[in-house]
Write an enzyme that holds these catalytic residues in place. Sequence first.
Site, short mmCIF file in Angstrom:
data_model
loop_
_atom_site.label_atom_id
_atom_site.label_comp_id
_atom_site.label_asym_id
_atom_site.label_seq_id
_atom_site.Cartn_x
_atom_site.Cartn_y
_atom_site.Cartn_z
N CYS A 117 0.93 -1.19 0.01
CA CYS A 117 -0.17 0.15 -0.02
C CYS A 117 0.69 1.29 0.11
CB CYS A 117 -1.01 -0.17 1.32
SG CYS A 117 -0.21 -0.06 2.86
N HIS B 177 -2.61 1.18 6.95
CA HIS B 177 -2.92 0.84 5.37
C HIS B 177 -3.25 2.66 5.05
CE1 HIS B 177 -4.54 -0.94 1.57
NE2 HIS B 177 -5.36 -0.07 1.84
N HIS C 118 -5.76 1.52 -4.59
CA HIS C 118 -4.74 1.14 -3.50
C HIS C 118 -4.49 -0.35 -3.88
CE1 HIS C 118 -8.14 -1.11 -0.74
NE2 HIS C 118 -8.41 -1.01 -1.87
#
Length: 389
Positions: free
Chosen positions: A301, A349, A361
Amino acid sequence: MASHRKWSPTGTRIAGIRTPALATAALTSVALLSQTANAAPSADPKPSIEEVEKKVDDLYHQAEAATEKYNATREKTAQQRKRVDSLLDDVAQRTEKLNTAREELGSFAAAQYRTGASAPDTATLLLADNPQDYFDQTQLMDRLTSRQKVAVDDYVTEQAATTKKRAEASQSLQTLTTTQSALKTSKADVQRKLAAARDLLSKLTAEEKARLAAIEKKKQEAADRKAAELAQQQAAAEKKAQEAAAQQQTTSGTTSTSGTSGSSTTDSSYTAKADKALAFARAQIGKPYVWGATGPGSYDCSGLTQASWKAAGVDLPRTTWDQVNVGTTVPLSDIKPGDLVFFYDDISHVGLYVGNGMMIHAPKPGAYVREESIFYGGESIIHSVVRPA
């Protein structure tokens, strides 16, 4: 006379019949076993699909947090390795200069010996543990020429500097070794979490997998509805701001640039950079999530957001924990394309906002870079929004 008593068997009477003690014990055991069998639940009942889904999500979350720890440690290791290499190069260069100075001093000692000088002290100097102390305790400097004195000074300076650099290099090597051990530990932690998640999923039947997919679909639909709501709210705020600006212009006869929301408040240079970052991110859609990866074939990520903004000329740190501190934090209601959306209390994240409540993402292991609602896990897991440039 001895007393004679009739033997009376011990036991209990059942329905008027006396039972021996052994039979009573047997009956008691049977009763207890029966009660135990009836009371004991089945061993390790199989978890429900909902429980499996939550456990898998938790494991993936833990794995992602461990991945960010791995990324931070790997970056630290790379920096320390560069420092060690630099120190070792410096030590090698200083050692070479020290050897040159030592050779020059040795030539002076040989010359003194050949000319019959009474004190070959320069040769002794080369073996001294501390040359400066040696100078302080002898009259050697008084007997040296100016050229020799310069050579001695160079030697003393280089020896002190080399000793210091060697100590620094040794300490840096020890630090690097410790960090490499931590890197290995964090890597193993990620692998354990992912293995546990895969193990849970592998035990599901085809029917259970279908039910799990149905649950995920419902969650996705709810997330998409939430994204649409955000887009509608922002559109309404944009329209209201434009109407207010038009009204003010009509009233005052001047051009107004004010507004509480909308593109009028977005700096044009940021928009241009954000467009470049988003164009890069869109080109990565479909590439696999691989923990610790920074491209070009795969990403995690923070690796994706770092690479996307780098394409726009903006350098972001490697981890989510550092990226969240770069730029300006903005409210969710004012989120703009290009902003970074961070998730979970541990900030493990991140995604790149594209507009209309959606982001690009790298979700998790086994998935691919994709466009998805920022509410994919519910609004409660959104930590913050950051405008990085």
